[in-house]
Design a protein around this motif. Structure first.
Motif, PDB file in Angstrom:
ATOM      1  N   GLU A  85       0.798  -1.359  -0.071  1.00 22.30           N
ATOM      2  CA  GLU A  85       0.160   0.085  -0.620  1.00 22.30           C
ATOM      3  C   GLU A  85       0.645   1.077  -0.006  1.00 22.30           C
ATOM      4  O   GLU A  85       0.572   2.381  -0.625  1.00 22.30           O
ATOM      5  CB  GLU A  85      -1.304   0.072   1.149  1.00 22.30           C
ATOM      6  CG  GLU A  85      -0.704   0.014   2.685  1.00 22.30           C
ATOM      7  CD  GLU A  85      -0.920   0.192   3.347  1.00 22.30           C
ATOM      8  OE1 GLU A  85      -1.015  -0.041   4.729  1.00 22.30           O
ATOM      9  OE2 GLU A  85      -2.463  -0.474   3.438  1.00 22.30           O
ATOM     10  N   GLU A 129      -3.862  -2.413  -7.069  1.00 21.72           N
ATOM     11  CA  GLU A 129      -4.461  -0.969  -7.241  1.00 21.72           C
ATOM     12  C   GLU A 129      -4.639  -0.965  -8.961  1.00 21.72           C
ATOM     13  O   GLU A 129      -4.937   0.025  -8.738  1.00 21.72           O
ATOM     14  CB  GLU A 129      -3.200   0.177  -6.833  1.00 21.72           C
ATOM     15  CG  GLU A 129      -2.592  -0.917  -5.905  1.00 21.72           C
ATOM     16  CD  GLU A 129      -3.061   0.098  -4.278  1.00 21.72           C
ATOM     17  OE1 GLU A 129      -3.700   1.144  -4.870  1.00 21.72           O
ATOM     18  OE2 GLU A 129      -3.023  -0.091  -3.246  1.00 21.72           O
ATOM     19  N   VAL A 149       2.338   3.199  -4.508  1.00 23.84           N
ATOM     20  CA  VAL A 149       1.648   3.657  -5.140  1.00 23.84           C
ATOM     21  C   VAL A 149       2.040   5.236  -4.833  1.00 23.84           C
ATOM     22  O   VAL A 149       2.152   6.103  -5.821  1.00 23.84           O
ATOM     23  CB  VAL A 149       0.442   3.114  -6.223  1.00 23.84           C
ATOM     24  CG1 VAL A 149      -0.364   4.864  -6.201  1.00 23.84           C
ATOM     25  CG2 VAL A 149      -0.056   1.716  -6.369  1.00 23.84           C
TER      26      VAL A 149
END
Length: 234
Positions: free
Chosen positions: A106, A142, A109
């Motif tokens: 997580e 994602e 990005v």
């Protein structure tokens, strides 16, 4: 290792049955058959016979030989073009149907977006083929994040454990090696990159191989991209 390669082993027979008549699949099988002939003197090698008829039993025999050959090559962790090509086509189908997704931590990005906003460029260098990289990032947890990368390199530029590979990458992107930060979880790769005068950080993530005490004390270690504070490219 835990998702993509087991997927090949568990689904290769089903994939071959479903796609056998397609030109791409036949090209893949042809390459594997040729590789098998080259490997015929190796212990445990599995030859792939030509189809001599159109019977169902005959077809199953040939498909089983392909399956056995793929399993044998994978058990030896071989990187033949024939094997990688079939794996790439199987993964493409698996990603496209949602059976497989590239798992992205997580912190990745947001960190890359921040670096790009600061004017930095981000490249992927992997022992996985460029096609396999694009599948992983194009069909990720994602979403499609390919736009975050300025380019991709695989072992066609050279092995990741040889310092010359990092010099070639630097030349390819028009950048001095000492303006590059290379992130890896493999000390041998880190060492090769350092020899080319590239900055290195070793990434500690769940599932990565452990480091020796000497490696831990020598390398800059991070467990999240949020721990990197990079200078602006300006």
């Amino acid at each position: 290792q835990e998702t993509l390669f087991p997927y090949i082993k568990n689904n290769v027979k089903e994939y071959l049955r479903a796609h056998w008549e397609e030109e791409e699949c036949q090209r893949d099988v042809g390459l594997l058959r040729k590789q098998a002939q080259e490997d015929s003197n190796l212990d445990g090698a599995v030859l792939i016979p030509l189809e001599s008829g159109s019977g169902e039993e005959e077809l199953e025999r040939v498909i089983q030989a392909v399956v056995d050959n793929v399993h044998w090559q994978m058990s030896l962790d071989r990187k033949t073009t024939a094997l990688k090509q079939l794996q790439g086509h199987m993964w493409r189908a698996a990603y496209a149907t949602g059976h497989v997704k590239g798992e992205i931590f997580e912190d990745v990005v947001p960190a890359i977006r921040k670096w790009r906003e600061a004017g930095m460029k981000v490249y992927i260098y992997s022992s996985g083929s460029i096609e396999a990289q694009k599948l992983l990032f194009g069909y990720s947890t994602e979403g499609d994040i390919l736009e975050l990368f300025d380019g991709h390199f695989d072992t066609k530029i050279g092995p990741k454990v040889e310092s010359e590979s990092y010099r070639r990458i630097a030349a390819s992107i028009g950048c001095a090696t000492n303006n590059i930060l290379f992130l890896t979880d493999v000390p041998r790769e880190a060492n090769a990159a350092e020899e080319a005068d590239t900055h290195v950080a070793v990434v500690i993530r769940p599932g990565n191989a452990g480091l020796t005490d000497d490696e831990k004390s020598y390398y800059s270690l991070i467990s999240s991209f949020t721990e990197l504070f990079l200078p602006s490219s300006t």
